[in-house]
Design a protein around this motif. Structure first.
Motif: not given
Ligand code: NAD
Length: 260
Positions: A148-149, A173-177, A188-193, A244-246
């Protein structure tokens, strides 16, 4: 994640600007794209060009987001990628005095809330629903199910005068990443902003050349506006690099926004 024709991506705000560039980039690797947007004419045209589908979705509507995911999944299969680009802003000072009439005004709460609903709550709504769908997928290499981006803005960190609601929405959005990346780490789901600086999207293309030149001159290096494919390139990197995660990453030519 490996990008190929087995993979489906949902891109919100995919009819224009940064979202459209990302849809093109992913489609160039064979990824099947579903574009969620309010702009039907542009969304349909791009979806047709890329061999994907368009879903008319207002990210503030629970029903429309549900219907969009149902339509996209029925047509293209469960998405492994979600890119959140839908967003907008306003420019209103917290409290101000009209120079001509002397009238004093405060920032209308409804205008503040509208930006929060679109940028922050809309992004979270799409994340939660997409992640729930991704849980049904078979893990790939390294146990990865999905990526998720999100799109924040440098205004999350150096918001300008008039940007209280926009900056608050993007800082949200930054705070919830990181907490969302932690919520989804076991599956196994990565999240980046991404925090873009000033990009040459339809928003700015309407501005006179001298305004664009003045904005470009404020960027340390390179001394120009960012181009949408440069955002898309970073989105691809965040999707394909499994370590790359979080993370929240600025792409801005080293700009730090001035107060106004
Ligand atoms: P854009 O206006 O070209 O694209 C945004 C798209 O989002 C539009 O197609 C619009 O119809 C769609 N959209 C708006 N509200 C929506 C809603 N409620 N539901 C569904 N779709 C909706 O703008 P852009 O420059 O590509 O911006 C994309 C994202 O990047 C936004 O979140 C914006 O805040 C962020 N951003 C842009 C810049 C920049 O300089 N362009 C800088 C920082 C952050």
């Amino acid at each position: 994640m490996k990008l190929d024709s087995q993979v489906t991506a949902v891109i919100t705000g995919g009819a224009s600007g940064l979202g459209a560039a990302t849809a093109r980039q992913l489609a160039s690797h064979g990824v099947k794209v579903a574009l969620f947007d309010l702009n039907e004419a542009q969304g349909e045209a791009l979806a047709q060009e890329l061999g994907g589908i368009f879903c008319k979705v207002d990210v503030t509507s629970e029903e429309q987001v549900d219907a969009g995911f149902a339509k996209a999944r029925a047509a293209l299969g469960q998405e492994r990628i979600l890119v959140n680009c839908a967003g907008t802003g306003n420019a209103i000072k917290t409290a101000s005095r009209d120079k001509a009439t002397g009238e004093i005004r405060s920032f209308p709460t409804a205008n503040f809330d509208r930006i929060i609903q679109i940028n922050l709550v809309g992004t979270f709504r799409c994340i939660a629903k997409s992640a729930a769908g991704m849980l049904t997928l078979t893990p790939q290499e390294d146990g990865e199910r999905g990526v998720i981006i999100n799109t924040a803005s440098v205004a999350a960190q150096d918001g300008q005068m008039g940007q209280a609601s926009y900056s608050a929405s993007k800082a949200g959005i930054v705070g919830m990443t990181l907490p969302i990346a932690r919520d989804l780490m076991g599956d196994g789901i990565r999240v980046n902003t991404i925090l873009p600086g000033i990009f040459n999207t339809p928003l700015l293309q309407a501005a006179p050349d001298n305004v664009k030149a003045a904005l470009a001159a404020t960027v340390p290096f390179p001394k120009r506006l960012g181009e949408p494919p440069e955002y898309a390139h970073l989105a691809e990197t965040l999707i394909t690099n499994r370590y790359l995660n979080g993370e929240c990453i600025r792409i801005d030519g080293a700009i730090r926004m001035a107060p106004r």
